[in-house]
Design a protein around this motif. Structure first.
Motif, short mmCIF file in Angstrom:
data_model
loop_
_atom_site.label_atom_id
_atom_site.label_comp_id
_atom_site.label_asym_id
_atom_site.label_seq_id
_atom_site.Cartn_x
_atom_site.Cartn_y
_atom_site.Cartn_z
N ILE A 133 0.82 -1.25 -0.02
CA ILE A 133 0.07 0.11 0.02
C ILE A 133 0.99 1.23 0.06
O ILE A 133 1.94 1.37 0.77
CB ILE A 133 -0.93 -0.06 1.19
CG1 ILE A 133 -1.89 -1.28 1.38
CG2 ILE A 133 -1.92 1.08 1.15
CD1 ILE A 133 -2.55 -1.39 0.20
N GLN A 134 0.69 2.26 -0.83
CA GLN A 134 1.06 3.62 -1.07
C GLN A 134 0.25 4.55 -0.50
O GLN A 134 -0.79 4.85 -0.94
CB GLN A 134 1.77 3.80 -2.41
CG GLN A 134 2.60 5.23 -2.33
CD GLN A 134 2.97 5.46 -3.83
OE1 GLN A 134 3.13 4.71 -4.90
NE2 GLN A 134 3.56 6.62 -4.14
N PHE A 135 0.70 5.29 0.54
CA PHE A 135 0.05 6.46 1.18
C PHE A 135 0.46 7.78 0.53
O PHE A 135 1.80 7.81 -0.14
CB PHE A 135 0.08 6.40 2.60
CG PHE A 135 -0.40 5.10 3.03
CD1 PHE A 135 -1.90 5.39 3.32
CD2 PHE A 135 0.09 4.25 3.51
CE1 PHE A 135 -2.57 4.12 4.06
CE2 PHE A 135 -0.18 3.16 4.26
CZ PHE A 135 -1.67 2.89 4.45
N THR A 136 -0.31 8.66 0.37
CA THR A 136 0.22 10.10 -0.19
C THR A 136 1.35 10.51 0.59
O THR A 136 2.32 10.88 -0.09
CB THR A 136 -1.14 11.12 -0.05
OG1 THR A 136 -2.28 10.43 -0.80
CG2 THR A 136 -0.77 12.26 -0.63
N TRP A 137 1.54 10.50 1.83
CA TRP A 137 2.62 11.20 2.64
C TRP A 137 3.21 9.95 3.51
O TRP A 137 2.69 9.02 3.30
CB TRP A 137 1.95 12.32 3.68
CG TRP A 137 1.32 13.38 3.04
CD1 TRP A 137 0.01 13.70 3.08
CD2 TRP A 137 1.90 14.38 1.88
NE1 TRP A 137 -0.08 14.92 2.27
CE2 TRP A 137 1.05 15.29 1.54
CE3 TRP A 137 3.15 14.48 1.46
CZ2 TRP A 137 1.14 16.24 0.70
CZ3 TRP A 137 3.54 15.53 0.60
CH2 TRP A 137 2.54 16.32 0.17
N CYS A 138 4.11 10.53 4.15
CA CYS A 138 4.86 9.51 4.89
C CYS A 138 4.20 8.74 6.11
O CYS A 138 4.31 7.61 6.68
CB CYS A 138 6.27 9.82 5.27
SG CYS A 138 6.06 11.37 6.60
N VAL A 139 3.05 9.43 6.34
CA VAL A 139 2.15 9.11 7.56
C VAL A 139 1.36 7.63 7.18
O VAL A 139 0.72 7.85 5.82
CB VAL A 139 1.19 10.06 8.12
CG1 VAL A 139 0.28 9.53 9.18
CG2 VAL A 139 2.00 11.23 8.65
#
Length: 309
Positions: A62-68
Motif C-alpha cells: 500500500i502506498q500512502f500520499t504522505w509518509c504517515v
C-alpha cells in the motif's frame, strides 16, 4: 429537556443563540503524537500473511500520499489556528486499485479509527441545523468528494441529513454550508459526519487531496457580536429597513451574504467596496426573523447576526 425536530417556528429561530455546542475537534487543533487528528479517522486494515516455512510476512503493498501510514492526518495548511485535517487516497500496488480515503468523526479520543462506534452523541441542547466547513481541494483527476451529516434518534432512526459534493480545483479556502433536511420527527441522539474522497458512483484518483477546517453544525461559532476595530461594523442589529456596514479595512470585491436561521442563502451582493465608504443594504422586503450576514473579501471572513423587525 429533550429537543424534538417537530417544533414551533419560534423555537427554531431561537435555537442557534442558546445552543453553542459544536463538532468535537471540528477545528482540528487537538492532534495526537502520531499526527492523527483526535476524534477523526477511518477504518482501514492492511492484511498480512505468514509463511511458516520461511518465517516471512507478506501482504498487499500500500502506498500512502504522505509518509504517515494513514489516509486521514493533521495538516499544516489551516484556515484558522495551527492545524487542519487532510484526507487523501491510497494506492494498492498489489491489486492496482485506488483506496478512497474517508474521515469520520467518533467519540473516543483514545482511538485512531471509529471501529464499531462511529458518530458522536448529541445532547438535547445541541442545535443541528446545517453542515458547514472551510476546504481546499486538489483533484488529481475528475474526482468528486462528498461531505455528509446524518442525525439519528436513540433507536437508530434517521431524523435528518445533509450532503455536499466537492469537485474542481480549490487551491484557496472556500467556505460552504448546506441546511439539514429533516425527514422524521424525533429526539436527536447521535450525529454522524464524514468526508469521503469518492462520492458513490465516482472514481477516485491517487494523489487527490482534501483539506478541511472549521466544521460546524450551526452558526454559533461564526458569530462575532462585538464590533471591534479590526472587523466590519454592522448596525443596527434590530433592523427596520436598512442595514449599514462600515468596512473597517474591507477593500476591492466584497461578498455580502444574508442567511436565514435555517441556513438558507436569501440574498447575496457582490460589491466593489471602498475601504472608507459605508455600505447600506435595503432589507425592507425581508420577512421578520433572525438572520446572519456573512462578509468576505480576500483577507476577511466574518459573520454577524441581526434581527429583522
Amino acid at each position: 429537556m429533550k429537543k424534538n425536530y417537530l417544533i414551533p417556528i419560534l423555537a427554531l429561530l431561537i435555537a442557534p443563540f442558546y445552543s453553542q455546542a459544536q463538532v468535537v475537534n471540528g477545528g482540528f487543533e487537538n492532534v495526537k503524537p502520531n499526527f492523527l487528528p483526535s476524534n477523526w479517522g477511518m477504518n482501514f486494515q492492511q492484511s498480512f500473511g505468514f509463511d511458516p516455512e520461511t518465517g516471512e510476512t507478506f501482504g498487499d503493498q500500500i502506498q500512502f500520499t504522505w509518509c504517515v501510514p494513514s489516509m486521514v492526518y493533521a495538516s499544516f495548511e489551516p484556515k484558522t489556528g495551527q492545524y487542519a485535517m487532510e484526507v487523501s487516497n491510497a494506492y494498492n500496488w498489489t491489486t492496482s486499485e485506488v483506496i478512497p480515503g474517508m474521515a469520520t468523526v467518533f467519540n473516543d479520543p483514545e482511538q485512531d479509527s471509529p471501529g464499531w462506534n462511529p458518530g458522536v452523541p448529541v445532547s438535547p441542547q445541541t442545535s443541528v441545523i446545517l453542515l458547514g466547513f472551510d476546504y481546499k481541494f486538489f483533484p488529481a483527476g475528475n474526482d468528486i468528494a462528498q461531505a455528509t451529516l446524518r442525525v439519528e434518534d436513540a433507536e437508530g432512526n434517521q431524523l435528518g441529513s445533509a450532503s455536499l459534493d466537492i469537485s474542481g480545483l480549490h487551491n484557496t479556502y472556500t467556505y460552504v454550508y448546506t441546511p439539514m433536511a429533516i425527514t422524521r420527527a424525533g429526539t436527536p441522539a447521535f450525529m454522524y459526519i464524514s468526508f469521503s474522497m469518492a462520492k458513490e458512483g465516482s472514481t477516485p484518483t491517487f494523489g487527490t487531496r482534501l483539506v478541511v477546517d472549521n466544521v460546524i453544525i450551526n452558526f454559533s461559532t461564526l458569530i462575532n457580536d462585538e464590533n471591534t476595530a479590526n472587523t466590519p461594523k454592522v448596525f443596527p442589529t434590530l433592523v427596520d429597513r436598512e442595514l449599514n456596514i462600515i468596512p473597517n479595512g474591507l477593500n476591492d470585491t466584497v461578498s455580502y451574504k444574508i442567511i436565514n436561521s435555517e441556513g438558507r442563502l436569501v440574498r447575496e451582493s457582490i460589491v466593489s467596496q471602498d475601504a472608507g465608504a459605508q455600505y447600506t443594504m435595503d432589507l425592507s422586503e425581508l420577512n421578520s426573523g433572525i438572520y446572519f450576514l456573512n462578509i468576505q473579501d480576500q483577507a476577511t471572513n466574518t459573520t454577524k447576526k441581526f434581527i429583522k423587525k
